[in-house]
Motif scaffolding. Structure first.
Motif, PDB file in Angstrom:
ATOM      1  N   VAL A 121      -4.587  -1.827  -3.184  1.00 55.58           N
ATOM      2  CA  VAL A 121      -5.215  -3.146  -3.198  1.00 55.58           C
ATOM      3  C   VAL A 121      -4.232  -4.213  -3.673  1.00 55.58           C
ATOM      4  N   PHE A 122      -4.376  -5.403  -3.111  1.00 54.28           N
ATOM      5  CA  PHE A 122      -3.572  -6.570  -3.457  1.00 54.28           C
ATOM      6  C   PHE A 122      -4.497  -7.750  -3.684  1.00 54.28           C
ATOM      7  N   LEU A 123      -4.055  -8.686  -4.520  1.00 49.29           N
ATOM      8  CA  LEU A 123      -4.718  -9.980  -4.601  1.00 49.29           C
ATOM      9  C   LEU A 123      -3.675 -11.073  -4.384  1.00 49.29           C
ATOM     10  N   ILE A 124      -4.149 -12.238  -3.962  1.00 47.10           N
ATOM     11  CA  ILE A 124      -3.293 -13.422  -3.802  1.00 47.10           C
ATOM     12  C   ILE A 124      -3.935 -14.546  -4.604  1.00 47.10           C
ATOM     13  N   ARG A 125      -3.173 -15.133  -5.498  1.00 43.94           N
ATOM     14  CA  ARG A 125      -3.670 -16.209  -6.343  1.00 43.94           C
ATOM     15  C   ARG A 125      -2.613 -17.306  -6.408  1.00 43.94           C
ATOM     16  N   ARG A 126      -2.986 -18.502  -5.965  1.00 46.79           N
ATOM     17  CA  ARG A 126      -2.077 -19.647  -5.982  1.00 46.79           C
ATOM     18  C   ARG A 126      -0.728 -19.330  -5.325  1.00 46.79           C
ATOM     19  N   GLY A 127      -0.807 -18.648  -4.206  1.00 46.57           N
ATOM     20  CA  GLY A 127       0.372 -18.383  -3.401  1.00 46.57           C
ATOM     21  C   GLY A 127       1.160 -17.153  -3.779  1.00 46.57           C
ATOM     22  N   LYS A 128       0.791 -16.470  -4.875  1.00 48.59           N
ATOM     23  CA  LYS A 128       1.531 -15.279  -5.313  1.00 48.59           C
ATOM     24  C   LYS A 128       0.767 -14.011  -4.948  1.00 48.59           C
ATOM     25  N   VAL A 129       1.479 -13.062  -4.353  1.00 45.19           N
ATOM     26  CA  VAL A 129       0.914 -11.767  -3.987  1.00 45.19           C
ATOM     27  C   VAL A 129       1.121 -10.804  -5.147  1.00 45.19           C
ATOM     28  N   ARG A 130       0.040 -10.142  -5.578  1.00 48.35           N
ATOM     29  CA  ARG A 130       0.123  -9.254  -6.739  1.00 48.35           C
ATOM     30  C   ARG A 130      -0.593  -7.939  -6.435  1.00 48.35           C
ATOM     31  N   THR A 131      -0.080  -6.859  -6.995  1.00 50.91           N
ATOM     32  CA  THR A 131      -0.690  -5.540  -6.800  1.00 50.91           C
ATOM     33  C   THR A 131      -0.529  -4.731  -8.082  1.00 50.91           C
ATOM     34  N   PRO A 132      -1.445  -3.808  -8.377  1.00 54.18           N
ATOM     35  CA  PRO A 132      -1.322  -3.014  -9.600  1.00 54.18           C
ATOM     36  C   PRO A 132      -0.053  -2.156  -9.607  1.00 54.18           C
ATOM     37  N   TRP A 133       0.485  -1.961 -10.807  1.00 60.27           N
ATOM     38  CA  TRP A 133       1.582  -1.015 -10.961  1.00 60.27           C
ATOM     39  C   TRP A 133       1.144   0.352 -10.443  1.00 60.27           C
ATOM     40  N   ALA A 134       2.083   1.122  -9.948  1.00 56.20           N
ATOM     41  CA  ALA A 134       1.759   2.446  -9.407  1.00 56.20           C
ATOM     42  C   ALA A 134       1.776   3.517 -10.494  1.00 56.20           C
ATOM     43  N   ASP A 135       1.186   3.189 -11.652  1.00 55.33           N
ATOM     44  CA  ASP A 135       1.097   4.177 -12.726  1.00 55.33           C
ATOM     45  C   ASP A 135      -0.042   5.154 -12.471  1.00 55.33           C
ATOM     46  N   TYR A 136      -1.155   4.625 -11.949  1.00 55.79           N
ATOM     47  CA  TYR A 136      -2.343   5.439 -11.718  1.00 55.79           C
ATOM     48  C   TYR A 136      -2.713   5.515 -10.237  1.00 55.79           C
ATOM     49  N   CYS A 137      -1.943   4.864  -9.403  1.00 55.66           N
ATOM     50  CA  CYS A 137      -2.281   4.874  -7.979  1.00 55.66           C
ATOM     51  C   CYS A 137      -1.130   5.452  -7.166  1.00 55.66           C
ATOM     52  N   LEU A 138      -1.452   5.830  -5.956  1.00 56.05           N
ATOM     53  CA  LEU A 138      -0.419   6.288  -5.037  1.00 56.05           C
ATOM     54  C   LEU A 138       0.455   5.098  -4.649  1.00 56.05           C
ATOM     55  N   PRO A 139       1.766   5.196  -4.826  1.00 50.68           N
ATOM     56  CA  PRO A 139       2.654   4.112  -4.370  1.00 50.68           C
ATOM     57  C   PRO A 139       2.796   4.178  -2.852  1.00 50.68           C
ATOM     58  N   GLY A 140       1.842   3.603  -2.157  1.00 51.10           N
ATOM     59  CA  GLY A 140       1.740   3.750  -0.710  1.00 51.10           C
ATOM     60  C   GLY A 140       2.930   3.206   0.063  1.00 51.10           C
ATOM     61  N   ILE A 141       3.146   3.774   1.241  1.00 52.98           N
ATOM     62  CA  ILE A 141       4.235   3.335   2.111  1.00 52.98           C
ATOM     63  C   ILE A 141       3.942   1.927   2.641  1.00 52.98           C
ATOM     64  N   THR A 142       2.704   1.682   3.060  1.00 52.40           N
ATOM     65  CA  THR A 142       2.341   0.341   3.533  1.00 52.40           C
ATOM     66  C   THR A 142       2.421  -0.656   2.385  1.00 52.40           C
ATOM     67  N   ARG A 143       2.012  -0.239   1.201  1.00 53.86           N
ATOM     68  CA  ARG A 143       2.125  -1.074   0.003  1.00 53.86           C
ATOM     69  C   ARG A 143       3.575  -1.500  -0.210  1.00 53.86           C
ATOM     70  N   ALA A 144       4.498  -0.546  -0.153  1.00 54.84           N
ATOM     71  CA  ALA A 144       5.920  -0.864  -0.344  1.00 54.84           C
ATOM     72  C   ALA A 144       6.432  -1.778   0.758  1.00 54.84           C
ATOM     73  N   THR A 145       5.954  -1.568   1.985  1.00 56.15           N
ATOM     74  CA  THR A 145       6.369  -2.401   3.106  1.00 56.15           C
ATOM     75  C   THR A 145       5.936  -3.849   2.902  1.00 56.15           C
ATOM     76  N   VAL A 146       4.714  -4.047   2.416  1.00 56.92           N
ATOM     77  CA  VAL A 146       4.215  -5.401   2.167  1.00 56.92           C
ATOM     78  C   VAL A 146       5.037  -6.092   1.084  1.00 56.92           C
ATOM     79  N   LEU A 147       5.330  -5.382   0.009  1.00 54.89           N
ATOM     80  CA  LEU A 147       6.135  -5.972  -1.064  1.00 54.89           C
ATOM     81  C   LEU A 147       7.519  -6.373  -0.554  1.00 54.89           C
TER      82      LEU A 147
END
Length: 298
Positions: free
Chosen positions: A198-224
């Motif tokens: 999951v990602f959120l966007i607030r005032r133009g900034k894209v943010r996502t949770p650290w991958a401490d408890y979640c799978l560091p997804g391939i699509t997630r890395a691609t978006v970053l």
């Protein structure tokens, strides 16, 4: 959101350890570790015009996961790639294809947990289906009471088949009338949804949770990476549910659904108070990448 049966998949053939078997005959032994304990690792791959998107990254994670779980007699990278190619060629699949690539610890000589009972090597399964992105244009989330695994239990960086806690979160979401369950970590911060990052966007900034408890997804890395390459501010951070409630935009990422807008979480509508849609720009960048990127196998 419920996937339906696609008649185009009625007569597909599935690769299992060197054999391409009709759907009805594609089975593993009751002694296989995937049956006995969910003892397997997997990857979801998507095919665009004969190209497997982010194939190397997915294979790296598959082999890393197998190594972390101490799998023995793992097939070579060349064997896995050839199995994927054979499966696509046999099924005449070129586009709008999703592949479930599974590697189990293999068949045991008798029932039991001990990996030393696995003396026949790993089981390799390539299940390719005609399947465009399965998510609708937008989805809803409901926060789950089921917490995402921490490294104190099973590290989420191991992409394993034991998905019971994710499934329980999905069950809760179903009963709540939502499309997916939003899973938190042990401290109440957002981790991921039950099957997507999951990602959120607030005032133009894209943010996502650290991958401490979640799978560091391939699509997630691609978006970053797309954000970094195109001057879109982005970061990983500890994010609470309320930060998602008040975001301008929220979206999920994953191979199955690509980038999908979230329109509401726990009944709170996600309202874009920003002058433009950053998500639409990121979606366009991702779509352009899928039109040219990937490893050509056909």
């Amino acid at each position: 959101m419920l996937q339906g049966f696609n008649p185009a998949n009625e007569n597909i053939k599935v690769y299992i350890d060197g054999q391409l078997l009709p759907r009805a005959e594609a089975k593993v032994s009751v002694f296989d570790s995937s049956v006995q304990g969910g003892d397997a690792v997997w990857e979801g791959l998507r095919v665009y015009d004969g190209r497997v998107f982010c194939l190397d990254a997915h294979l790296d994670r598959l082999f890393d996961s197998a190594h972390a779980l101490w799998f023995q007699n793992v097939p070579s990278r060349e064997t896995v790639v050839d199995a994927i190619r054979q499966t696509l060629v046999t099924n005449d699949m070129h586009n709008d294809v999703h592949i479930r690539l599974t590697l189990t610890r293999g068949e045991k000589i008798t029932s039991g947990m001990d990996p030393r009972l696995n003396q026949r090597g790993c089981t390799l399964i390539v299940l390719a289906e005609h399947k465009p992105p399965v998510y609708p244009e937008s989805i809803t989330l409901a926060t789950s009471s089921v917490r995402r695994n921490s490294p104190m239990s099973v590290d989420s960086k191991i992409h394993h088949n034991n998905l019971i806690n994710n499934i329980m979160a999905k069950i809760e979401a179903n009963h709540a009338g939502a499309d997916a369950g939003l899973m938190l970590d042990k401290d109440g911060f957002v981790s991921e949804a039950n099957g997507v990052n999951v990602f959120l966007i607030r005032r133009g900034k894209v943010r996502t949770p650290w991958a401490d408890y979640c799978l560091p997804g391939i699509t997630r890395a691609t978006v970053l990476q797309l954000c970094r390459d195109n001057g879109i501010p982005c970061e990983e951070a500890r994010l609470s549910p309320s930060e998602f409630y008040v975001a301008d935009e929220v979206f999920t990422t994953g191979t199955m659904g690509e980038l999908t807008r979230v329109r509401a979480i726990d009944g709170r509508e996600i309202i874009n108070k920003h002058s433009e849609s950053v998500l639409e720009r990121v979606q366009g960048l991702f779509r352009a990448l899928t039109e040219s990127g990937g490893t050509r196998l056909l």
